[in-house]
Design a protein around this motif. Structure first.
Motif, mmCIF file in Angstrom:
data_model
loop_
_atom_site.group_PDB
_atom_site.id
_atom_site.type_symbol
_atom_site.label_atom_id
_atom_site.label_comp_id
_atom_site.label_asym_id
_atom_site.label_seq_id
_atom_site.Cartn_x
_atom_site.Cartn_y
_atom_site.Cartn_z
ATOM 1 N N HIS A 28 58.299 85.933 63.464
ATOM 2 C CA HIS A 28 57.618 85.930 62.159
ATOM 3 C C HIS A 28 58.601 85.999 60.993
ATOM 4 O O HIS A 28 58.191 86.193 59.850
ATOM 5 C CB HIS A 28 56.651 87.117 62.076
ATOM 6 N N SER A 72 59.708 84.773 53.201
ATOM 7 C CA SER A 72 59.577 83.479 52.539
ATOM 8 C C SER A 72 60.442 83.434 51.290
ATOM 9 O O SER A 72 60.917 84.470 50.792
ATOM 10 C CB SER A 72 58.115 83.231 52.165
ATOM 11 N N THR A 113 60.657 83.796 59.358
ATOM 12 C CA THR A 113 60.563 82.833 58.257
ATOM 13 C C THR A 113 59.258 82.979 57.475
ATOM 14 O O THR A 113 59.205 82.680 56.281
ATOM 15 C CB THR A 113 60.685 81.400 58.788
ATOM 16 N N THR A 114 58.214 83.456 58.163
ATOM 17 C CA THR A 114 56.931 83.644 57.479
ATOM 18 C C THR A 114 56.977 84.872 56.571
ATOM 19 O O THR A 114 56.527 84.826 55.412
ATOM 20 C CB THR A 114 55.792 83.807 58.498
ATOM 21 N N ILE A 115 57.526 85.972 57.085
ATOM 22 C CA ILE A 115 57.594 87.200 56.296
ATOM 23 C C ILE A 115 58.587 87.053 55.147
ATOM 24 O O ILE A 115 58.272 87.316 53.991
ATOM 25 C CB ILE A 115 57.971 88.391 57.192
#
Length: 302
Positions: free
Chosen positions: A124, A130, A126-128
């Motif tokens: 997670h 950003s 790259t999602t967290i």
């Protein structure tokens, strides 16, 4: 008091000439190393898209700003016998020193959180982390530094200064400046220690705690070694930056002669070492720098 006299390091011209050459080398190396990192991160798509290197580029910019607050004046004073600084310039130097310094402390804390997410929640990451969140965290670091510095500056400027005007350091900082006030500064000193000392000490504790949690959560021996290798460069930067700051600001404002040496460490030397620490231990940065150098050499040849 309309101006202050900075103590400097020595009254002997030969010693100060040698120090001028040494500090000029440090300052030029700081600019070359940090500008090279910023250009490398900005020009390489893989690095520029990574939150870690985006934060590293911002750290290099802060290192440049931090070194520039004090080093040019230091170099000029090494060639000047008087070493005078106007009151307004002294306050401005004090303001920007704490502004950029506190912003760098907060940014290093953000970088520790980035490493925690990258190692403990890699799927997670790259999602967290950003680009939007990274920009917000960087802006929050700058804002935190501004608020901290504003408080320090206001507390200092409210004090009366009627002499003496000899600042026992090579730049204007809160501890040596408020010692010259013509008033009881006990309460002000406590407020400033709780401000600067608390920020540096608490940030350092948070950083060390985050890396401890990372190592505890990783079960395998190989995983711990990889995590430790990844975070080692960051730990070196944190130690070099926070150690002297805690020494200066977390103890009551009794000026020791060693304070000048410690001040040189985190004002002049640490901003120069940060690029070396990150590049020598980072294969991706070294590879991107080689590509940039080859590209530059090709353009020059053609």
């Amino acid at each position: 008091v309309k101006e202050f006299a900075l103590a400097g390091f020595s009254q002997k011209p030969s010693i100060e000439a040698g120090l001028f050459v040494l500090f000029l080398f440090f300052y030029v190396s700081t600019w070359i190393g940090n500008v090279f990192i910023m250009v490398t991160v900005a020009s390489d798509n893989n690095l520029n898209s990574s939150p870690m290197y985006f934060l590293l580029g911002n750290l290099s910019f802060l290192d440049l700003c931090y070194s520039t607050v004090t080093t040019p004046k230091l170099l000029a004073d090494l060639l000047d016998k008087n070493k005078l600084i106007l009151y307004d310039q002294c306050i401005a130097q004090l303001f920007f020193l704490h502004f950029v310094g506190a912003a760098e402390m907060f940014l290093l804390t953000v970088m520790a959180y980035d490493r925690y997410v990258a190692i403990c929640r890699p799927l997670h990451y790259t999602t967290i982390m950003s680009r939007g969140l990274c920009c917000v965290l960087v802006a929050a670091s700058w804002m935190g530094g501004f608020v901290h510095s504003t408080v320090q500056t206001i507390l200092t400027t409210r004090l009366p200064f009627c002499g003496p005007n000899q600042v026992d350091n090579f730049f204007c900082d809160v501890p040596p400046v408020i010692k010259l006030a013509c008033a009881d500064t006990f309460v002000i000193e406590l407020l400033m220690v709780s401000n600067s000392g608390l920020i540096s000490t608490s940030s350092f504790v948070v950083l060390i705690s985050s890396y401890t949690i990372i190592l505890v959560k990783i079960r395998s021996k190989e995983g711990r070694q990889k995590a430790l290798s990844t975070c080692a460069s960051h730990l070196m930067v944190v130690t070099l930056f926070f150690g002297p700051c805690i020494f200066i600001y977390a103890h009551p404002f009794s000026i020791f002669s060693v304070d000048k040496v410690v001040s040189v460490l985190y004002n002049v030397i640490t901003p120069m070492l940060n690029p070396l620490i990150y590049t020598l231990r980072n294969k991706e940065v070294k590879s991107a720098m080689r590509k940039l150098w080859v590209c530059y050499y090709t353009v020059v040849q053609t």
